[in-house]
Design a protein around this motif. Structure first.
Motif, PDB file in Angstrom:
ATOM      1  N   PRO A  61       0.816  -1.222   0.000  1.00  0.00           N
ATOM      2  CA  PRO A  61       0.000   0.000   0.000  1.00  0.00           C
ATOM      3  C   PRO A  61       0.851   1.274   0.000  1.00  0.00           C
ATOM      4  N   ASN A  65       0.662   4.092  -3.112  1.00  0.00           N
ATOM      5  CA  ASN A  65       0.239   5.466  -2.843  1.00  0.00           C
ATOM      6  C   ASN A  65       1.078   6.494  -3.589  1.00  0.00           C
ATOM      7  N   ARG A  66       2.286   6.107  -4.007  1.00  0.00           N
ATOM      8  CA  ARG A  66       3.166   7.050  -4.708  1.00  0.00           C
ATOM      9  C   ARG A  66       2.700   7.311  -6.141  1.00  0.00           C
ATOM     10  N   THR A  68       0.258   8.543  -8.238  1.00  0.00           N
ATOM     11  CA  THR A  68      -0.950   9.362  -8.173  1.00  0.00           C
ATOM     12  C   THR A  68      -1.723   9.383  -9.487  1.00  0.00           C
ATOM     13  N   GLU A  86      -3.391   2.964   5.003  1.00  0.00           N
ATOM     14  CA  GLU A  86      -4.444   3.502   4.151  1.00  0.00           C
ATOM     15  C   GLU A  86      -3.888   3.763   2.764  1.00  0.00           C
ATOM     16  N   CYS A  87      -4.608   3.320   1.757  1.00  0.00           N
ATOM     17  CA  CYS A  87      -4.164   3.458   0.371  1.00  0.00           C
ATOM     18  C   CYS A  87      -5.340   3.907  -0.471  1.00  0.00           C
ATOM     19  N   LYS A  88      -5.103   4.890  -1.374  1.00  0.00           N
ATOM     20  CA  LYS A  88      -6.144   5.362  -2.271  1.00  0.00           C
ATOM     21  C   LYS A  88      -5.603   5.405  -3.687  1.00  0.00           C
ATOM     22  N   THR A 122      -9.757   0.146  -2.557  1.00  0.00           N
ATOM     23  CA  THR A 122      -9.002   1.397  -2.712  1.00  0.00           C
ATOM     24  C   THR A 122      -9.226   2.044  -4.072  1.00  0.00           C
TER      25      THR A 122
END
Length: 272
Positions: A61, A65-66, A68, A86-88, A122
């Motif tokens: 995760p 996250n890096r 974008t 947390e990961c989006k 995510t």
């Protein structure tokens, strides 16, 4: 090679002013994350693939996250994806995923199956899932199909001939799932064209069929545009194959050692 800040390939990326849109890693040790590298390259990468011997540990995760701008993610490797970090991934629309759940599903959060659900959670804009199926747990696979029927668009079954009975049962389940609309189906080896006929008649949007077999299909399927077949015996003629009439691409691989794999006695109206 190992990802180290002062040696290629990382040093090449770090010194370059070029913007890269695709990155594939065949070996990666996630225990040594390189934050500066991920931050720089993650601003432009739209396609990211991990395959082979990637060892994520608990850092997957954090790494994801890096990225974008990521739109397509391929994980052709076993992984763990918990909820501790947390990961989006808001821009990801396509996910290509190895499905390799071991053992039966149980009641403790479904074990390994939960890792896949945590990852998909995510991606709020995910539209397309392609599964690369290596699993020995077909119950888990069917449960996954039921969970995401409208998102699963492609299935690749990496099966051996001794998996035929389980594969037939799985295909029968897919036939009954009206919400699944596949556009790609690949099966390493399969000879049950009765089941395939039922599936192809149901999957009206299927465009790409790739199969290893010993017989050709006899029916005509107007939706299929790309047909790849690995056939394990000589083919004497294509004349009886109405199946071929609407193809854009035909790829035929003969069995090893066959010097006269096939004879094109009929002109095939394929674009390629």
């Amino acid at each position: 090679c190992e990802l180290a800040i002062n040696v290629p390939p990382v040093s090449v990326f770090m010194c370059s002013e070029r913007k890269f849109s695709s990155l594939t890693l065949g070996y990666f040790d996630c225990d040594k994350p390189i934050d500066k590298f991920w931050l720089q390259i993650g601003q432009s990468i739209e396609y990211l693939e991990f395959n082979g011997f990637c060892d994520f540990g608990i850092y997957l995760p954090v790494v994801l996250n890096r990225f974008t701008e990521l739109k397509t993610l391929k994980l052709d490797v076993d992984f763990e994806f918990g909820t501790e970090f947390e990961c989006k991934l808001p821009k990801v629309e396509k996910l290509i995923l190895t499905f390799n759940v071991h053992g039966p599903c149980d009641d403790d959060e479904n074990g390994h199956l939960k890792q896949y659900e945590n990852l998909i959670a995510t991606m709020p804009n995910l539209k397309y899932i392609e599964l690369l199926v290596y699993t020995g747990s077909y119950d888990a696979l069917v449960q996954f199909l039921v969970r995401y029927p409208t998102k699963i668009k492609a299935l690749t079954f990496q099966m051996l001939p001794d998996d035929t009975a389980a594969l037939v049962n799985t295909l029968k389940c897919i036939i009954k799932m009206n919400k699944i609309q596949l556009d790609k189906l690949c099966i390493t080896y399969f000879n049950n064209w009765q089941i395939l006929d039922e599936l192809l008649e149901k999957e009206k949007f299927l465009r790409h069929l790739d199969i290893g077999t010993s017989t050709f299909p006899a029916k005509k399927y107007p939706s299929i545009e790309r047909f790849e077949i690995s056939i394990n015996k000589s083919v004497n003629t294509f004349e009886q194959l109405a199946f071929l009439e609407n193809l854009e691409t035909l790829i035929v691989l003969g069995s090893y050692g066959e010097t006269n794999c096939f004879f094109g006695h009929k002109k095939i109206n394929c674009l390629s």
